[in-house]
Design a protein around this motif. Sequence first.
Motif, PDB file in Angstrom:
ATOM      1  N   ARG A 157      -4.794   2.667   6.016  1.00 19.91           N
ATOM      2  CA  ARG A 157      -5.952   3.545   5.942  1.00 19.91           C
ATOM      3  C   ARG A 157      -7.252   2.754   5.858  1.00 19.91           C
ATOM      4  O   ARG A 157      -8.300   3.292   5.492  1.00 19.91           O
ATOM      5  N   GLN A 158      -7.180   1.476   6.212  1.00 18.72           N
ATOM      6  CA  GLN A 158      -8.364   0.641   6.260  1.00 18.72           C
ATOM      7  C   GLN A 158      -9.144   0.970   7.530  1.00 18.72           C
ATOM      8  O   GLN A 158      -8.523   1.214   8.570  1.00 18.72           O
ATOM      9  N   SER A 159     -10.456   0.955   7.475  1.00 21.59           N
ATOM     10  CA  SER A 159     -11.188   1.193   8.721  1.00 21.59           C
ATOM     11  C   SER A 159     -11.109  -0.070   9.577  1.00 21.59           C
ATOM     12  O   SER A 159     -11.045  -1.187   9.069  1.00 21.59           O
ATOM     13  N   CYS A 182     -11.904   2.223  17.879  1.00 19.70           N
ATOM     14  CA  CYS A 182     -13.116   2.781  17.278  1.00 19.70           C
ATOM     15  C   CYS A 182     -13.264   2.213  15.876  1.00 19.70           C
ATOM     16  O   CYS A 182     -12.419   2.446  15.020  1.00 19.70           O
ATOM     17  N   GLY A 222     -17.828  -5.444   6.431  1.00 17.44           N
ATOM     18  CA  GLY A 222     -16.691  -4.871   7.143  1.00 17.44           C
ATOM     19  C   GLY A 222     -16.156  -3.601   6.517  1.00 17.44           C
ATOM     20  O   GLY A 222     -14.956  -3.444   6.352  1.00 17.44           O
ATOM     21  N   GLN A 230      -6.341  -9.178  13.516  1.00 16.38           N
ATOM     22  CA  GLN A 230      -5.764  -7.935  12.992  1.00 16.38           C
ATOM     23  C   GLN A 230      -6.012  -6.778  13.945  1.00 16.38           C
ATOM     24  O   GLN A 230      -5.161  -5.920  14.138  1.00 16.38           O
ATOM     25  N   ASP A 287       0.810  -1.203   0.000  1.00 14.82           N
ATOM     26  CA  ASP A 287       0.000   0.000   0.000  1.00 14.82           C
ATOM     27  C   ASP A 287       0.850   1.262   0.000  1.00 14.82           C
ATOM     28  O   ASP A 287       0.370   2.334   0.289  1.00 14.82           O
ATOM     29  N   ASN A 294     -15.186   2.967  13.490  1.00 18.08           N
ATOM     30  CA  ASN A 294     -15.432   3.892  12.383  1.00 18.08           C
ATOM     31  C   ASN A 294     -14.177   4.658  11.979  1.00 18.08           C
ATOM     32  O   ASN A 294     -14.190   5.388  11.007  1.00 18.08           O
ATOM     33  N   LEU A 295     -13.094   4.484  12.730  1.00 19.07           N
ATOM     34  CA  LEU A 295     -11.851   5.156  12.371  1.00 19.07           C
ATOM     35  C   LEU A 295     -10.901   4.157  11.722  1.00 19.07           C
ATOM     36  O   LEU A 295     -11.033   2.949  11.921  1.00 19.07           O
ATOM     37  N   ALA A 353     -13.273  -1.479  11.284  1.00 16.89           N
ATOM     38  CA  ALA A 353     -14.430  -2.357  11.122  1.00 16.89           C
ATOM     39  C   ALA A 353     -14.144  -3.477  10.131  1.00 16.89           C
ATOM     40  O   ALA A 353     -14.717  -4.556  10.226  1.00 16.89           O
ATOM     41  N   SER A 354     -13.235  -3.221   9.171  1.00 15.23           N
ATOM     42  CA  SER A 354     -12.978  -4.225   8.144  1.00 15.23           C
ATOM     43  C   SER A 354     -11.913  -5.227   8.562  1.00 15.23           C
ATOM     44  O   SER A 354     -11.554  -6.103   7.790  1.00 15.23           O
ATOM     45  N   LEU A 355     -11.390  -5.093   9.794  1.00 15.19           N
ATOM     46  CA  LEU A 355     -10.316  -5.995  10.224  1.00 15.19           C
ATOM     47  C   LEU A 355     -10.877  -7.199  10.980  1.00 15.19           C
ATOM     48  O   LEU A 355     -11.912  -7.103  11.631  1.00 15.19           O
ATOM     49  N   SER A 356     -10.149  -8.307  10.905  1.00 12.82           N
ATOM     50  CA  SER A 356     -10.534  -9.485  11.680  1.00 12.82           C
ATOM     51  C   SER A 356     -10.075  -9.302  13.123  1.00 12.82           C
ATOM     52  O   SER A 356      -9.332  -8.367  13.443  1.00 12.82           O
ATOM     53  N   VAL A 369      -2.130  -6.794   7.378  1.00 14.46           N
ATOM     54  CA  VAL A 369      -2.998  -5.648   7.147  1.00 14.46           C
ATOM     55  C   VAL A 369      -2.714  -5.086   5.759  1.00 14.46           C
ATOM     56  O   VAL A 369      -1.580  -4.814   5.411  1.00 14.46           O
ATOM     57  N   LYS A 370      -3.785  -4.925   4.992  1.00 10.94           N
ATOM     58  CA  LYS A 370      -3.605  -4.483   3.615  1.00 10.94           C
ATOM     59  C   LYS A 370      -3.148  -3.040   3.541  1.00 10.94           C
ATOM     60  O   LYS A 370      -2.241  -2.692   2.821  1.00 10.94           O
ATOM     61  N   SER A 371      -3.839  -2.190   4.285  1.00  7.54           N
ATOM     62  CA  SER A 371      -3.545  -0.773   4.195  1.00  7.54           C
ATOM     63  C   SER A 371      -3.735  -0.135   5.562  1.00  7.54           C
ATOM     64  O   SER A 371      -4.630  -0.516   6.308  1.00  7.54           O
TER      65      SER A 371
END
Lengths: 420, 276
Positions: free
Chosen positions: B158-160, B112, A419, B168, A16, B114-115, B162-165, B154-156
């Motif tokens: 800047r990922q929120s 958080c 997600g 992660q 990234d 949402n962050l 919420a999208s992490l397992s 972790v891909k990025s």
Amino acid sequence: MTDIITESEEAGFASDLTQSNTLGESVQAYIGRVRGGDMGALPSVFGLVVLFIVFGFANDRFLSNLNMANLITQAGPIIILAMALVPVLLLGEIDLSAGVAGGVAACVMGVLMVKHDQPWGLAVLAALATGAVIGIVIGLIVAKLGIPSFVVTLAFFLGLQGVTLKLIGEGGSVRINQEVIAGIANNNMSVAAGWIVSLAVIAGYAVLALLRHRQKVERGLQHQPFAVVIAQIIALAAVMLGVTFILNQNRSVNPNFPIKGIPYVLPMIVVLLILWTFALGRTTWGRHVYAVGGNPEAARRAGISVDRIRISVFMACSTMAALSLIVQASVSGKVSSSSGAGNALLYAVGAAVIGGTSLFGGKGKARDAVTGGLVIATIANGLGLLNQASWINFVVTGGVLLLAASVDAISRRRRSATGL
Amino acid sequence: MLSSHHPISDPAPPERLTMSASNPLLELRGINKSFGVAHVLHDVDLAIYPGQVTALVGDNGAGKSTLVKCLAGIYPIDTGEYVFEGKPVSVHGPKDAGALGIEVVYQDLALCENLDIVENMFLGREKKSGLVLDETTMESKAREALTSLSVRTVKSVRQSVASLSGGQRQTVAIAKSVLWNSRVVLLDEPTAALGVAQTRQVLDLVRRLADSGVGVLLISHNLTDVFEVADRITALYLGRVAADVATKDVTSRQVVELITTGHSSDLDASASSTTV
């Protein structure tokens, strides 16, 4: 899911480092986000286009220059009140009293100017201070006593209407004909000034966007493709120039008295939008508002004073509401005992939610108030032109609010499933 | 050392490993903590060494969470000494603990959703340039911290969140402590909600964290995890320290005995033979 380490990810964060996908890839990523429930401004913009087409065909006066200018002045108070509510909604709270708190503040302004002959500047400051004090009291009660904001602000909604009645006298109203205040909605910028301001805003945005893009690329941070940055600048320029062009045409029905130029309420909204976008997106305070809305416990453990954030948000909301009702006074030419009561607040909540601010907290932007406010104002304006009975207006607006809240709830569920 | 302990009421006198290699980074001596009439911690001694993983084990209600909250400054201690790098210090709140370089990673991750990752790692301690958030510095530093832990999943940044397992998210929470150059990291049940592969990742991360010189306290129910990464084990039983031993000196069965009964007969014999 993302746990599986693929070959490209094996290189750690190299994957990234640039994040500058091709234009096609970022369009695909955007479609993915929308499908995953993160729709942003899409529903409100789409709704606006549909409403414009429907009303444009239904009534040939709807798209006239005169009506477009009317639409913007009508939308002004709604947009500003919705902007007031966005930070409150970000916390996952609600302020039902914002409209009437603004009403009390506008009354204070009207009474000071008309009955006590005070200068307009002092009266406006007093109105904003009134809003701030009401907001601090609400915030203190919500934060320190822990009463749900719904109940506290419902109590204020009822109580403050009484204050307005007392200030203004039963059923009375105060005429606002002071030049500056009345001019917000009724006077226009000169044609030249309109073009200059419009071009300055576009140039300012373009310079900032390009500088930020360059800085991100230089430091190897995640950034959007250059084409997307350019597309955003072009989109903003198109909207700004289009609106300026329409408003700079003569819109008078009387050929002897030409009316042209941007009504002052529009630059006012633009300034407020820039201010709130900055406060929410670029300052520590804004970051903490999102954090408290997302997970108050996490915010508390991170050392954020959650109470202070809550109080400041309610204060900002009521102060902005005061501004909104001052603009409303300018539009309607008076402050009355029902200022800010009725459906003013529901329109504003509807506007914020339609714009994409979540009722569940933690998600939303200042610009949602603008797009959502335009949708609400367009419905009111368009139905008004069609000479529909006012009951239809209520039913349609209520339906749109319910629809927006449903979209919010469903997209939230999708977001948590995917997600995003 | 530290014979201030009075063993009269103790179910088993705590066994202590003499650490000549290094001195404890953080030490609690004779800590007592009561909530009203409930005496939760009795004369608890705890030592956390740099570069080592100390596991804190004990049954529900043994006082693990209370002890961690005392360490983190959330609860004030009634009596006892809080010693950091050999010097007695007073910790009155989470901020004092934070100033000493003590970072807590809570079980119900304090993130958080949402962050994004960067925003979460800097939450409450944002970098600013003037009035404005300094996003570029924050993103670069967050990236450095994750890279230093060889985080690859972790891909990025800047990922929120919420999208992490779960794994992660745990990684992000732990990486936060690296970002702030923490000296001591307290991990409360970091693998409790994780699957096998994710537990693997987090345990590797805990080991790397300790290898970088940080003192790690791992609170865990899972003895498999404890035996895999811990250098030392401190067992709590009903608010008292039942044993404080090196992992290599005990077996899983003995630790289970310590947790459930507060003593282990054959451990006492073998441990006393090593300490004499």
